[in-house]
Design a protein around this motif. Structure first.
Motif, mmCIF file in Angstrom:
data_model
loop_
_atom_site.group_PDB
_atom_site.id
_atom_site.type_symbol
_atom_site.label_atom_id
_atom_site.label_comp_id
_atom_site.label_asym_id
_atom_site.label_seq_id
_atom_site.Cartn_x
_atom_site.Cartn_y
_atom_site.Cartn_z
ATOM 1 N N VAL A 1 -1.995 -8.443 -30.654
ATOM 2 C CA VAL A 1 -1.577 -7.967 -32.181
ATOM 3 C C VAL A 1 -2.657 -7.864 -32.783
ATOM 4 N N SER A 2 -3.695 -8.855 -32.623
ATOM 5 C CA SER A 2 -5.119 -8.569 -33.456
ATOM 6 C C SER A 2 -5.680 -7.252 -33.238
ATOM 7 N N VAL A 3 -5.778 -6.680 -32.216
ATOM 8 C CA VAL A 3 -6.100 -5.304 -31.969
ATOM 9 C C VAL A 3 -5.444 -4.469 -32.678
ATOM 10 N N LEU A 4 -3.827 -4.351 -32.778
ATOM 11 C CA LEU A 4 -3.168 -3.724 -33.492
ATOM 12 C C LEU A 4 -3.380 -3.707 -34.833
ATOM 13 N N GLY B 1 -2.916 -16.681 -22.980
ATOM 14 C CA GLY B 1 -3.915 -17.490 -23.674
ATOM 15 C C GLY B 1 -3.718 -17.597 -25.089
ATOM 16 N N ARG B 2 -4.939 -17.431 -25.961
ATOM 17 C CA ARG B 2 -4.754 -17.538 -27.261
ATOM 18 C C ARG B 2 -4.222 -16.188 -28.255
ATOM 19 N N GLU B 3 -3.886 -15.080 -27.204
ATOM 20 C CA GLU B 3 -3.550 -13.858 -27.990
ATOM 21 C C GLU B 3 -1.935 -13.629 -27.628
ATOM 22 N N GLN B 4 -1.491 -13.013 -28.498
ATOM 23 C CA GLN B 4 -0.101 -12.437 -28.393
ATOM 24 C C GLN B 4 -0.213 -10.914 -28.208
ATOM 25 N N LEU B 5 0.418 -10.609 -27.071
ATOM 26 C CA LEU B 5 0.580 -9.261 -26.646
ATOM 27 C C LEU B 5 1.730 -8.624 -26.838
ATOM 28 N N ALA B 6 1.900 -7.462 -27.289
ATOM 29 C CA ALA B 6 2.950 -6.732 -27.691
ATOM 30 C C ALA B 6 3.175 -5.474 -26.851
ATOM 31 N N SER B 7 4.524 -5.259 -26.273
ATOM 32 C CA SER B 7 4.481 -4.001 -25.598
ATOM 33 C C SER B 7 6.266 -3.432 -25.966
ATOM 34 N N GLY B 8 6.270 -2.218 -25.898
ATOM 35 C CA GLY B 8 7.460 -1.546 -26.385
ATOM 36 C C GLY B 8 8.671 -1.883 -25.494
#
Length: 113
Positions: free
Chosen positions: A35-38, A68-75
């Motif tokens: 989400v941070s990269v987005l 970890g600390r990141e939220q990852l999003a996928s379609g």
């Protein structure tokens, strides 16, 4: 359509009614993104992007997971197919209506023989 189907359609179309959310969907359908990269791709706050992601997630169009600390999003491709199916159903309804209008015009129009 059942009430549940109608509510699902409302959520899907609401989620896709925003340009930023459609762009996020294009990105996450191409591959998983944090989400941070987005958020870095848009001229808005991180919180605003998070809200867009949350709308897409509530509609079932994307899935988030923690790494970890990141939220990852996928379609969710199956959800996108559901949108396509809804649009196909609507297209069939309108094609049927147009065909009936054409038939009425043909029966109402005097022949030019």
């Amino acid at each position: 359509m059942t009430d549940e189907d109608e509510e699902r359609a409302d959520a899907l179309f609401h989620a896709l009614s925003d340009r930023t959310r459609r762009d996020i969907m294009r990105r996450v359908l191409a591959g998983e993104h944090s989400v941070s990269v987005l958020a870095a791709k848009y001229d808005m706050s991180f919180a605003a992007v998070q809200k867009h992601v949350a709308v897409l997630e509530r509609a079932g169009l994307l899935v988030k997971r923690r790494s970890g600390r990141e939220q990852l999003a996928s379609g969710d491709v199956s959800a996108v197919r559901a949108v396509s199916d809804l649009l196909t159903d609507l297209e069939q309804v309108w094609r049927g209506r147009v065909a009936r209008i054409d038939e009425l015009i043909e029966t109402e129009t005097p022949s030019k023989d």
